[in-house]
Design a protein around this motif. Structure first.
Motif, mmCIF file in Angstrom:
data_model
loop_
_atom_site.group_PDB
_atom_site.id
_atom_site.type_symbol
_atom_site.label_atom_id
_atom_site.label_comp_id
_atom_site.label_asym_id
_atom_site.label_seq_id
_atom_site.Cartn_x
_atom_site.Cartn_y
_atom_site.Cartn_z
ATOM 1 N N TYR A 167 -5.571 9.702 -0.436
ATOM 2 C CA TYR A 167 -6.244 8.466 -0.027
ATOM 3 C C TYR A 167 -5.266 7.306 -0.146
ATOM 4 N N HIS A 168 -5.557 6.239 0.588
ATOM 5 C CA HIS A 168 -4.720 5.043 0.528
ATOM 6 C C HIS A 168 -5.107 4.200 -0.680
ATOM 7 N N VAL A 169 -4.104 3.639 -1.315
ATOM 8 C CA VAL A 169 -4.302 2.727 -2.436
ATOM 9 C C VAL A 169 -3.297 1.600 -2.267
ATOM 10 N N GLY A 170 -3.665 0.428 -2.740
ATOM 11 C CA GLY A 170 -2.738 -0.683 -2.619
ATOM 12 C C GLY A 170 -3.174 -1.876 -3.423
ATOM 13 N N TYR A 171 -2.434 -2.946 -3.241
ATOM 14 C CA TYR A 171 -2.788 -4.224 -3.848
ATOM 15 C C TYR A 171 -3.390 -5.105 -2.768
ATOM 16 N N VAL A 172 -4.504 -5.752 -3.104
ATOM 17 C CA VAL A 172 -5.159 -6.689 -2.196
ATOM 18 C C VAL A 172 -5.023 -8.079 -2.789
ATOM 19 N N ASP A 173 -4.499 -8.995 -2.003
ATOM 20 C CA ASP A 173 -4.335 -10.390 -2.418
ATOM 21 C C ASP A 173 -5.640 -11.126 -2.162
ATOM 22 N N TRP A 178 0.831 -1.210 0.000
ATOM 23 C CA TRP A 178 0.000 0.000 0.000
ATOM 24 C C TRP A 178 0.862 1.254 0.000
ATOM 25 N N THR A 179 0.213 2.375 -0.335
ATOM 26 C CA THR A 179 0.845 3.689 -0.279
ATOM 27 C C THR A 179 -0.237 4.743 -0.114
ATOM 28 N N LEU A 180 0.169 5.957 0.124
ATOM 29 C CA LEU A 180 -0.750 7.086 0.207
ATOM 30 C C LEU A 180 -0.682 7.846 -1.111
ATOM 31 N N GLN A 181 -1.805 7.961 -1.796
ATOM 32 C CA GLN A 181 -1.893 8.691 -3.072
ATOM 33 C C GLN A 181 -2.065 10.168 -2.739
ATOM 34 N N THR A 182 -0.963 10.933 -2.788
ATOM 35 C CA THR A 182 -1.012 12.337 -2.375
ATOM 36 C C THR A 182 -1.259 13.302 -3.527
#
Length: 144
Positions: free
Chosen positions: A86-92, A65-69
């Motif tokens: 907002y937070h964005v990431g990969y979900v397994d 995950w990371t924060l999309q700034t």
């Protein structure tokens, strides 16, 4: 207030009534069983199979995950008041990694966090309709 999905092709039935989030739909290869999201017409691993719609699990774990700034490139539409990080990431999801918004408070977010499919407002269109996109929220205790 009316709502609609950001892209009906991403979801099982392509409809949303504001209740439980609709299931995400990817595709599975008939030859090698590779699962992809979003759907595509050819397998990224082999030339032999055909791709068929495949409904994805609703629960998974945060893989990264990371924060999309900064505002993403178009076709992103900022909400009223402008872009808010907002937070964005990969979900397994077991069969596939899905890139998604993470509706998780910063103190709770971590790699391995159990999460569940939800929807969040993406923006409000010109007619005043809330356009919803998929996201993942923390899995309530005992649901996994």
């Amino acid at each position: 207030m009316t709502t609609r999905l950001i892209d009906e092709s991403l979801f099982e039935n392509g409809e949303y009534d504001g209740g439980d989030p609709p299931r995400l739909t990817g595709a599975r290869c008939s030859a090698c069983a590779t699962v992809v999201f979003p759907r595509q017409n050819s397998c990224p691993r082999c030339p032999d199979g055909t791709m068929a719609a495949h409904v994805l699990p609703v629960s998974g774990r945060v893989w990264s995950w990371t924060l999309q700034t900064f505002p993403p490139k178009p076709p992103y539409r900022p909400p009223a008041g402008g872009h808010r990080p907002y937070h964005v990431g990969y979900v397994d999801l077991g069969e596939v990694l899905v890139e998604a918004r993470l509706a998780v408070p910063r103190p709770e977010i971590r790699i391995g966090l159990p999460v569940r499919l939800t929807t969040v407002p993406a923006y409000r269109d010109e007619e005043g309709t809330d356009v919803m996109t998929f996201a993942f929220r923390p899995e309530p205790d005992g649901e996994r």
